[in-house]
Design a protein around this motif. Sequence first.
Motif, short mmCIF file in Angstrom:
data_model
loop_
_atom_site.label_atom_id
_atom_site.label_comp_id
_atom_site.label_asym_id
_atom_site.label_seq_id
_atom_site.Cartn_x
_atom_site.Cartn_y
_atom_site.Cartn_z
N UNK A 275 48.61 44.97 -14.01
CA UNK A 275 49.90 45.66 -13.96
C UNK A 275 50.58 45.51 -12.61
N UNK A 276 50.01 44.70 -11.72
CA UNK A 276 50.58 44.52 -10.40
C UNK A 276 50.04 45.55 -9.42
N UNK A 284 58.19 43.10 -5.96
CA UNK A 284 57.31 43.45 -7.07
C UNK A 284 56.06 42.57 -6.96
N UNK A 285 54.99 43.15 -6.50
CA UNK A 285 53.76 42.41 -6.27
C UNK A 285 52.99 42.32 -7.59
N UNK A 286 52.78 41.10 -8.03
CA UNK A 286 52.23 40.87 -9.36
C UNK A 286 50.74 40.54 -9.29
N UNK A 287 50.18 40.47 -10.49
CA UNK A 287 48.76 40.16 -10.65
C UNK A 287 48.43 38.79 -10.04
N UNK A 321 44.35 53.05 -4.42
CA UNK A 321 44.86 51.79 -3.85
C UNK A 321 44.45 50.65 -4.79
N UNK A 322 45.39 49.86 -5.31
CA UNK A 322 45.05 48.83 -6.28
C UNK A 322 44.52 47.53 -5.67
#
Length: 330
Positions: A275-276, A284-287, A321-322
């Motif tokens: 989901x980024x 928009x920071x992506x996968x 934090x992802x």
Amino acid sequence: MARGVARAVSFGRRATTGWCSYRRVTVAVCIGNLVAVLLVLRSLTAPASFAPTAPNRGEVVQYTEEQIRWVEESIRIRREAEPVELVLAVKKLRKKLAQEVKRREELSLVLKQKVYYDIARGLHELGDNSSLAQQREVVESWRVEKLKNSASTRNQSSLDLSSEETRMLKQALEFNWHMLLEDIGLWIPDEVTHTVHDDKPENEPEEEEIVAGPPLSPQCNAELHTDYDGAAVRWGLTHHKESAADCCQACLDQAKNAKPGELKCNIWVYCPSEFGCFSPDKYEHKHQECWLKQADHPKLNFKDKYSEPYRDAHPTAPVVVPWMSGVIGA
């Protein structure tokens, strides 16, 4: 004998004349019925042909004084009901937003990268032991210096900019400085004391989180839910890898093949979430984004969870934090 023959002939003529008259009447009736059927069908399929004709365009329609008064009253009520102030406010807001979008789009991605690398070089010379106040001072001094030298060749040579790019950068530094910082992903956090509360019962085993892809090498020193700071060696927006292991390997390869004078990667930051991953900048920071960084003394941007004060200031920030990161050779 002759008289009998004459009578027969006369009778035949009358019969013939009567038969012909009957046939004519029958044919006439059939034709009449056929015409009636055609007219009915035409009226059903093309009713407009039987509609009354419109008045000529030159004809003037006369209205009574009462009808004219009703029309004028309707126009007055409609005008009074219009939200004139709201419409003007919306137009001004749209114009302002359009100008901001235009100013943001004027700076190309290449120019933003040049600005980021130039500022990051100054922060790198400051050292990792510097305070946040010192880092802000360096960034602001860089801005002031570029504004003073915007018309000189020294400013153009330091960033290798054309005259048009120099003009656009000067405008961004004067009117959209904070937007520019967001666009290049440069964010200096506030000093917030964060205390981690561990409410987990004792002797409870840790749940192992599964990371997609091949296993990581021990030298990657992978840390889940971690985001390390550092000068960007490779811009992650245009640098994607299939797995965290590939991202770590890219950092190792860059450090091995770096030319003299180039920054050598010793930090890799990867986005494993489909989901980024959240970041305070505007992108928009992506996968599968893979950032390669360098820092003599690596510092944490975020670890495990975002603090409550930070999430209050950034409502779109998640709790956990992802990102996942690693420091090579740590």
